[in-house]
Design an enzyme around this catalytic site. Sequence first.
Site, PDB file in Angstrom:
ATOM      1  N   HIS A 185     -12.808  -4.646 -16.221  1.00 55.17           N
ATOM      2  CA  HIS A 185     -12.894  -3.197 -16.122  1.00 55.17           C
ATOM      3  C   HIS A 185     -12.691  -2.546 -17.486  1.00 55.17           C
ATOM      4  O   HIS A 185     -13.296  -1.535 -17.788  1.00 55.17           O
ATOM      5  CB  HIS A 185     -11.868  -2.671 -15.122  1.00 55.17           C
ATOM      6  CG  HIS A 185     -12.451  -2.544 -13.763  1.00 55.17           C
ATOM      7  ND1 HIS A 185     -11.751  -2.821 -12.620  1.00 55.17           N
ATOM      8  CD2 HIS A 185     -13.689  -2.189 -13.364  1.00 55.17           C
ATOM      9  CE1 HIS A 185     -12.538  -2.628 -11.578  1.00 55.17           C
ATOM     10  NE2 HIS A 185     -13.710  -2.248 -11.999  1.00 55.17           N
ATOM     11  N   CYS A 198     -33.922 -11.559 -12.509  1.00 61.91           N
ATOM     12  CA  CYS A 198     -32.676 -10.800 -12.507  1.00 61.91           C
ATOM     13  C   CYS A 198     -31.565 -11.519 -13.282  1.00 61.91           C
ATOM     14  O   CYS A 198     -30.440 -11.041 -13.324  1.00 61.91           O
ATOM     15  CB  CYS A 198     -32.230 -10.496 -11.082  1.00 61.91           C
ATOM     16  SG  CYS A 198     -31.979 -11.981 -10.106  1.00 61.91           S
TER      17      CYS A 198
HETATM   18  C1  PEP Z   1     -28.670 -15.917 -11.853  1.00 66.47           C
HETATM   19  O1  PEP Z   1     -28.244 -17.024 -11.521  1.00 66.47           O
HETATM   20  O2  PEP Z   1     -29.463 -15.747 -12.800  1.00 66.47           O
HETATM   21  C2  PEP Z   1     -28.251 -14.723 -11.132  1.00 66.47           C
HETATM   22  C3  PEP Z   1     -28.800 -13.549 -11.384  1.00 66.47           C
HETATM   23  O3  PEP Z   1     -27.239 -14.840 -10.239  1.00 66.47           O
HETATM   24  P1  PEP Z   1     -25.682 -14.977 -10.660  1.00 66.47           P
HETATM   25  O4  PEP Z   1     -25.583 -14.734 -12.138  1.00 66.47           O
HETATM   26  O5  PEP Z   1     -24.967 -13.998  -9.834  1.00 66.47           O
HETATM   27  O6  PEP Z   1     -25.404 -16.413 -10.278  1.00 66.47           O
END
Ligand code: PEP
Length: 589
Positions: free
Chosen positions: A200, A511
């Site tokens: 945070h 992502c």
């Molecule tokens: C990833 O593995 O790239 C992802 C977006 O999920 P996390 O980072 O939450 O494992």
Amino acid sequence: MSMDDISLPTQEIILKGIAAAPGIAIGPAYLYSKHIPKVQTKAVAPEDLDAEIQRLRSANQRSEKELMKILAFAEHKLGSQSAKIFEAQIMILNDTILMAAVEERIRKEHRNAEFIVFDEISKYKRLMLAAPDEYMHERAHDVDDVMNRIIRNIQDQKLSSRVGGESIIVSETLTPADTVIFSRNQILGYVTDLGGVTSHAALLSRSLKIPAVVGVHTATKQIHTGDVIALDGYAGMIAIRPTEETLEGLRHKAERFKEFEQKLVGLAGLPAETLDHKRIELAANLEFVEEIEFALQQGPAGVGLYRTETELLTQTRYPSEDDQFETYDSVANKLFPHNVIFRTFDVGGDKLTPEMYQEDNPFLGWRGIRVLLDRQEIFLTQLRAILRASTRRNVMVMFPMVSTLLEVRRAKELLKQAKEHLKSTGARFDQKLKVGVMIEVPAAAILADEIAAEVDFLSIGTNDLIQYILAVDRGNSLVASLFQPFNPAVVRTIKMVADAAHKHNIWVGMCGEMAGDPLATMLLLGLGMDELSVVPTVLPEIKKIIRSIKHKDAKKLADKILTLSSEEEITKYLFSILREKLPDLPLEA
Ligand code: PEP
Ligand code: MG
């Protein structure tokens, strides 16, 4: 040989940490060591018990007053969402069950208030620290902060957070309250031994626009109050007693970033579209409801990854359907008309699960969809909550850690069951809710063709995909240099997944952190990404890059990169092209 010929060993010491909030700061260090109150156990005579309890109650009141002041200040400086951390701390203070337990123990055990507070709250803290999760450890610091505040007030000590002049605060750790209170002084930057980007304090320093480097490990041992230090919040670097050359380099860098950042102003309302009109969905990754306000200011097209498991961090069991619905519905409502993709609980691996268990190889163990398919009630409950939050038609769902086709089919089957259940109760939801799969295990990438035939979209999670393709633990600093997003094996896998999605006429996004790496943007567009979901802070920069290039050129670049056979060649090539196409983009070499 004269003395002038002898070059003295340079005084400069370089320390590496994690870039937590962008910016460059140069100035004297102020070593802040937290006042940790000493707690001794003392017997309290029966006739003094009432007075002891009174001491506790007035300390709680004083603590609440202090926190209310910090809350008001934080709301003013950061907005109400970010200030919520302090509301949570006030809630701990007002936890009647906890405080009743403390008072009862004082009466029963005839011991002093500060000792019982310490003992009782430490129990919570130990539980949180035992969780195999970095975020949970951060929350333990919040609990610690409240505890120390109450104890300090029982002991009637004053709070000191005044720092003389402009300085860079160096501390083992900083609580959110420290971060906000210090920002009332002329603070140039923060350096901490502990903490990660999700702490945070890191989030707050980003909102307060104070450069910060966290996780430096030995900062408090190597830096003394008054030492001149230079802090690079872009690269996560500290120079103690910097040489003129280092300072010159950093000043130059600060100027380049400032010039570039000025060009980012006003981008929020514009689409992420290339010069030849290829529209990219540029979305944000979110972990907490509190981030939405800031994320929206950055101008995303929506949320490409909402990590629902963060909701579990403060829980000892999975939340009820109604509690989950409330969270998801408020997220979907705040983001409307933008879309949000809820990723179902990705527990296990390095992440927390409310059921504590130990595995020898957690990353190869009971994680993500594997847990959900084994614990169908938990999965069904979450799916129902997500479905119920989808009435505005801006919600999608995706499954983590998929490695087989059967998992996709079983997950879809359970989604169908959840829909049927809701129909039978008359609850409303989006019948056409879109379903996606995260491609983060090599097997899923190899099977992307078959998986794409079953779903509405694919989202590549490079954080895990890279670790599994290259067999490099994503959190192990010893092998960090082998965690290579630009390894040809990774680049070719991304291309394979994109082609599989497009063959089935569905969209493909990314992502993982790679999606937010400016060096990767042009390549990712060229490889066929239709969507990029990135941490909100980098969103304007990535948008700027997208708006400065042609999709046609990105494809050419990707074709060339796909012929290269080493990570070194690829990064070198990317740097040369980006320097030519985007000369004002300040890139980290
Ligand atoms: C990833 O593995 O790239 C992802 C977006 O999920 P996390 O980072 O939450 O494992
Ligand atoms: Mg992942």
